[in-house]
Write a protein that holds these residues in place. Structure first.
Motif, short mmCIF file in Angstrom:
data_model
loop_
_atom_site.label_atom_id
_atom_site.label_comp_id
_atom_site.label_asym_id
_atom_site.label_seq_id
_atom_site.Cartn_x
_atom_site.Cartn_y
_atom_site.Cartn_z
N ILE A 1 0.82 -1.23 0.00
CA ILE A 1 0.00 0.00 0.00
C ILE A 1 0.85 1.27 0.00
O ILE A 1 0.31 2.37 -0.13
CB ILE A 1 -0.93 0.02 1.22
CG1 ILE A 1 -0.11 0.02 2.53
CG2 ILE A 1 -1.91 -1.16 1.17
CD1 ILE A 1 -0.95 0.25 3.77
N GLY A 2 2.16 1.14 0.16
CA GLY A 2 2.98 2.35 0.19
C GLY A 2 4.45 2.07 0.02
O GLY A 2 4.90 0.93 0.11
N MET A 3 5.18 3.15 -0.24
CA MET A 3 6.63 3.09 -0.39
C MET A 3 7.28 4.04 0.62
O MET A 3 6.70 5.08 0.96
CB MET A 3 7.05 3.49 -1.80
CG MET A 3 6.50 2.61 -2.90
SD MET A 3 7.18 0.93 -2.89
CE MET A 3 8.94 1.26 -3.10
N SER A 4 8.46 3.67 1.06
CA SER A 4 9.18 4.50 2.02
C SER A 4 10.66 4.49 1.67
O SER A 4 11.18 3.51 1.12
CB SER A 4 8.97 3.97 3.44
OG SER A 4 9.74 4.70 4.37
N ALA A 5 11.34 5.59 1.97
CA ALA A 5 12.78 5.69 1.72
C ALA A 5 13.37 6.67 2.71
O ALA A 5 12.69 7.56 3.23
CB ALA A 5 13.05 6.13 0.30
N VAL A 6 14.66 6.51 2.96
CA VAL A 6 15.36 7.43 3.86
C VAL A 6 16.72 7.77 3.26
O VAL A 6 17.28 7.01 2.46
CB VAL A 6 15.58 6.81 5.27
CG1 VAL A 6 14.26 6.52 5.95
CG2 VAL A 6 16.45 5.57 5.20
#
Length: 372
Positions: free
Chosen positions: A177-182
């Motif tokens: 349902i989503g993407m994340s990055a740092v």
């Protein structure tokens, strides 16, 4: 006009008061002019800060937009790659992670589990990220938090986290349902560094409640470094603003410009501008002395010039005044002389006429002793 001038013709003792009044007028006008010049310097300071701030804000917004766009592009690539399992998606993500500027990339499933590109799986532990996917209506989020330094046991470092919601992608028995990055906070700090003021300014990003999200450099040495409003409460705001008024303007998404003395006694100018699509604000503060020192020579020269012009004007007026008095005195002396001669002529003519008349009578009867 002449009667007015005549009052001063014989009043030389008024010369000193006139000169004193002139000097006072020069002093007042000089101070007013200097005050106006200083206001102009302050306005130029604010204009310069606004230009630099808008440039930095645009750079930040472009960075944020590019990051969100990159995450959505990666999500579309996962969708079109038709991965058959989460493990396959993780391997694809691991390969893909070397082609972007993120330090870590991951995707989140509908059970709020984060799958990272280094094959780590963990429930979402970041409160803001978990709340974002569970109930927030926004389509993207940015936050800062302390990440564990895997290469330094017990160590940590600040990272900037991005996350976006995507149209669900069904992979095996899981739904992404989503993407994340740092990436490390330094990437943003480099964009926020202010080189225009020779080390006399710094910038930050704050939340609407004043908490610092990114603080490039702290020059105020406040005991509470975490909140902008706490810093301002310990400062002396000098332009009539207040912390409450600044908070209200920020809530209304208005730009704030104010001037204050921090707890070190430094005279600083503060500018706060809202960031687009975020409930956050770009903050810039610059030492006022940076501008004042560079304009001091101009202010002094301009003040001396205007005082010189006024002094010349005063001397010209005084010279004209003395000239008028001299003319009036000459005219008065001439009139007095004419009046004297007129009166004397009359007084002399009367006895002379008698003497001349008697002389004529005597001339006619010069041989008649009885008539003489």
């Amino acid at each position: 006009y002449k009667s007015f001038i005549m009052k001063f013709v014989h009043e030389d003792h008024l010369l000193l008061p006139i000169l004193v009044v002139g000097a006072i007028i020069l002093f007042i006008i000089g101070n007013l002019f200097r005050h106006n010049i200083e206001n102009m310097v302050y306005r130029n300071t604010v204009n310069t800060m606004e230009e630099v701030a808008q440039h930095n804000i645009k750079s930040l917004q472009d960075k944020f937009d590019d990051s969100y766009l990159s995450l959505r592009i990666i999500a579309n690539e996962i969708r079109h790659d038709n991965c058959q399992s989460i493990e396959e998606a993780e391997r694809w993500l691991n390969i893909r992670s070397g082609n972007n500027y993120f330090e870590r990339i991951g995707f989140i499933d509908d059970q709020y589990v984060l799958y990272r590109d280094d094959f780590w799986r963990m429930p979402l532990r970041n409160d803001s990220l978990r709340a974002f996917f569970m109930q927030n209506e926004a389509s993207s989020i940015m936050d800062v938090y302390e990440a564990v330094d895997e290469n330094n046991p017990g160590g940590s470092y600040e990272v900037l986290m991005y996350a976006v919601k995507i149209d669900p992608i069904k992979i095996g028995d899981r739904t992404i349902i989503g993407m994340s990055a740092v990436h490390r906070i330094n990437a943003i700090m480099d964009l926020m560094k202010i080189s225009s003021f020779e080390g006399n300014g710094y910038s930050a990003i704050v939340e609407s409640n004043g908490d610092f999200l990114v603080d490039v450099e702290d020059r105020d040495n406040s005991s509470d470094k975490g909140n902008l409003f706490e810093k301002l409460k310990s400062a002396q705001i000098t332009d009539g603003n207040s912390v409450a008024a600044i908070q209200e303007m920020m809530l209304n998404k208005q730009q704030v410009v104010t001037r204050y003395f921090n707890n070190l006694g430094e005279d600083r100018v503060l500018l706060i501008s809202p960031l687009r699509d975020h409930n956050r604000y770009f903050v810039m503060t610059v030492s006022y002395s940076f501008f004042a020192d560079r304009s001091a020579a101009f202010v002094n020269e301009a003040t001396m010039f205007i005082l010189a012009v006024l002094l010349v004007a005063l001397i010209a007026i005084f010279t004209a005044y003395r000239s008028v008095i001299s003319v009036v005195r000459t005219e008065a002396a001439s009139k007095a002389q004419n009046a004297f001669l007129t009166n004397m002529s009359h007084e002399i003519r009367t006895p002379l006429n008698g003497i001349i008349g008697m002389n004529k009578l005597m001339s006619k009867h010069i041989n008649d002793s009885d008539k003489l």
